[in-house]
Structure formats: structure tokens, C-alpha cells
Design an enzyme around this catalytic site. Sequence first.
Site, short mmCIF file in Angstrom:
data_model
loop_
_atom_site.label_atom_id
_atom_site.label_comp_id
_atom_site.label_asym_id
_atom_site.label_seq_id
_atom_site.Cartn_x
_atom_site.Cartn_y
_atom_site.Cartn_z
CD GLU A 210 -1.21 -3.69 -4.79
OE1 GLU A 210 -1.95 -4.58 -4.32
OE2 GLU A 210 -1.36 -3.20 -5.93
CG ASP A 243 -0.88 -0.94 -0.23
OD1 ASP A 243 -0.99 -1.59 0.83
OD2 ASP A 243 -1.85 -0.64 -0.96
CD GLN A 246 -4.26 -8.52 -0.70
OE1 GLN A 246 -3.99 -9.62 -1.18
NE2 GLN A 246 -5.15 -7.70 -1.26
CE LYS A 272 -6.86 -6.25 1.84
NZ LYS A 272 -8.24 -6.74 1.90
#
Length: 445
Positions: A210, A243, A246, A272
Amino acid sequence: MSNNRDSAFWASARKHLIRYGGSFEPAIIERAAGSFVYDADDRPILDFTSGQMSALLGHGHPRIVSTVSRQVEKVAHLFSGMLSRPVVDLAERLAGLAPGLDRALLLSTGAESNEAAIRMAKLVTGKHEIVAFSKSWHGMTGVAASATYSAGRKGYGPASVGSLAIPAPNSFRPRFKHADGSLDWRTELDDAFNLVDSQSTGSLAAFVAEPILSSGGMLELPLGYLAALQQKCHERGMLLILDEAQTGIGRTGTMFAFQRDGITPDILTLSKTIGAGLPLSAVMTTAEIEEAAYAKGFLFYTTHVSDPLPAAVGLAVLDVVEDEKLVERAQNMGARLFDGLSLFKQRYECVGDVRGRGLMLGVEIVKNGKDRDPDHELGARIAAEAFSRGLSMNIVKLPGMGGVFRIAPPLTISEAELDLGLSIISDSIEAGLTAGTSGSSIAAE
């Protein structure tokens, strides 16, 4: 008496729901609109985490509502071997936003997209070892859960064979330091991959990361880190999977967080934010990787792959982000929010750090004193005080870290709403500190 104390509701919840992590807020949510959710007393609660970082456009955006209504009337779901225009149109739009990542697979959840990405990486490389950060969160299914290290590892038996982890860089609590005390992430990364090499059986397939480790305490990868990480991967024949569940679709002030760093991952996963609260995710990769995967018989055939309804929603999300200039808005409103939170760092010793990018920020709560140890109790009191005052903030509690508030309001939030949130946070810190001094505490029901 508050309608939130409906004893029949809570009794039914206790009797029939499987609890899946943490405790429920002491309110019955009846509706949501814009930046607020409303409880059973019709009390507005400012949603500073966008419905778990998903409601990018706030709740009930009229263009999303109309898209859902229109598409449901046309076609919502199809046999997985059939294609519809929204699916192909969304894949084309995404490719235009991320040059080089020309192929897309549309799925439902973040975990599912990471499962598909890792499965593809294993097939294409012919290897099986997957490396992730020690404070990562990539999902609760299969190999995604095996690559998740921030929580949920104990008691579930063996993880997938070949699951490896390296420390996540933490500028507030650096493991390797320069002479001035700042994080020496290059030395840390070199040391981490020396450990990876010593543990590997020679079958390194991919690193999944992330750009900002949200559940890990809003840890932002320093500028330059992603490029260095990608080089480490390619030197070993690994693919780099990012990833952006968010961070994608404008939240950090660029369409995708990796674009700040001037690199393009081998595989990108979205969820998301692309669905703005509805179940939609995507895997994006290069034509070369997709061709190689197809030639080897890549299989990820699910019931809701390429569904037209969520694809239509994804198109509407991208339209709204473009038309309302929400990427630029995330930059501007994010700067306003960062400045406001940074004032708390100056005012309160318990605010140890403010970090993040755009409208995705973290506030770490610590104890007073030279060592700035984590203060989970104070963090919990502040969270409870905030909720009682009409503000929902999610707090992450991890060993070795303070209570870290994840603050990620909708990109559509107004200046007045942002300032209201900052005011409630200030009041809640004051109340939390006072309660701690008096020895009292606040407990959610």
C-alpha cells in the site's frame, strides 16, 4: 430516552449477528447524506472516514443514486461469460488514467482484487513467494489474508506457503536513522531485502504494498521508496503489486498515489473508492503480463466478475471526480486539514505526529515524556468523546504504536464541515485529557 437505546434492536443484534471485529458504535444508523450519517434520533454524525474510506463522494451523491436506478432497470447482473458496455467502457477509462496499465479485471471487493493480482503474479512468474509489509492490510481471504500482517494472524492455522514480510518504514519511529535522527529508509530497505533473500527458497513472485499503510497506522512510504522497492523487485524477477484500495481515485491529491513517485506498478488493485461505497474493485496490469497470464490459462471466474451495475457506478464516480475537480480539491482541502491538525500537534503534547497526503491523514496519540510511548487509553477516550459530539473517527491500535486516528473525509466535504470536524477533535482531546486526569473514563455501550 434516546431511540438508539432500542432494547429489542440490540437484543436481536446480540442474538443473531456474528461479530467480526471490534465493537459496534452505540448508535443505530438510519440514513446518510453527504458528509453525515444520521442515527435513530436523527442526530447528524460527521463521517470523517468516508464509510471506511469508501464513500469518496459522500453518501447518496445524486449522480450515483440516478446511475444505480437507471442501470438496475437495464441490467444489473449477467452470466460471467457475457460482456456489457459499462464493463468495457470502465476498463477503457481506467486505462486512460493509468498509462501502461491497459488491461483491467472488474471484481467486487479489495480482498478479491488482491487475490486475483497475487494469483496472476504467481502464474506469470512461475513462483510462489509473496512479500508484504509488516503492518499491511490486503484483505481477509486466502492469500490476501496471508499478506496481511497488521492484524488477524493468530488462531487461524498456517498462512499460505511463501508468505514473507519486511518492516514498514515509519518516519515517526524510525528503525534506521540518519545522523539528524530522521528515517534512513534506504538502509532499512537494503537490510529488509537481505532478510528476504536469506529466507527465500528462490521463488519470489511479487511484493504487494500500500502506498500509505492505512490499517498500519497511516504510514506513508517516503518519496523515492516506491522506485527503490520496484528496483529491488525487478532485480529478483518479482512483480510489484500496488494495493490502492484507499489511496486510489484522487484521495491523496493525485489520481493514483503511485503517480507522485513517477513509477508504474506491474499490477494495480483498486476497490473502495472506485465504487464510492458500492462493491466494485479492479485489477489493472500491462498488456504483456495479461497476455502471458492468458497464455498460461489464468482463471479467476467468479459470479460477479464483469457485472454491469457496479461498472456503471464506477463510470459515474470517474465522471463526478473529473467534473467536480475532486483531485485538485483533495489537494486543497487536504492542505487545510493538515494545517488544522498540525495546530493540535503544537497545542497538545499527546498529539505526537500528523502524517499522510491529501484527504488521507493520520494523527498519532502518545503519552507525554521523552519516549513518546503509545497512549491507547487516551486515544479511545478521544474517539468516544468525538462520537458523543457528533464526529466519527476510526482509530487504529497496534502494538508499538499510539492510537492512530485515520482521517479521510469525502472529497466533496465543504470547508465548513471540515472546520466543524477540527473543532470537535479539539474539544474531544480536551475532554479526553480532562477525563484521564480525573480518573474517569468513557466506554461505548
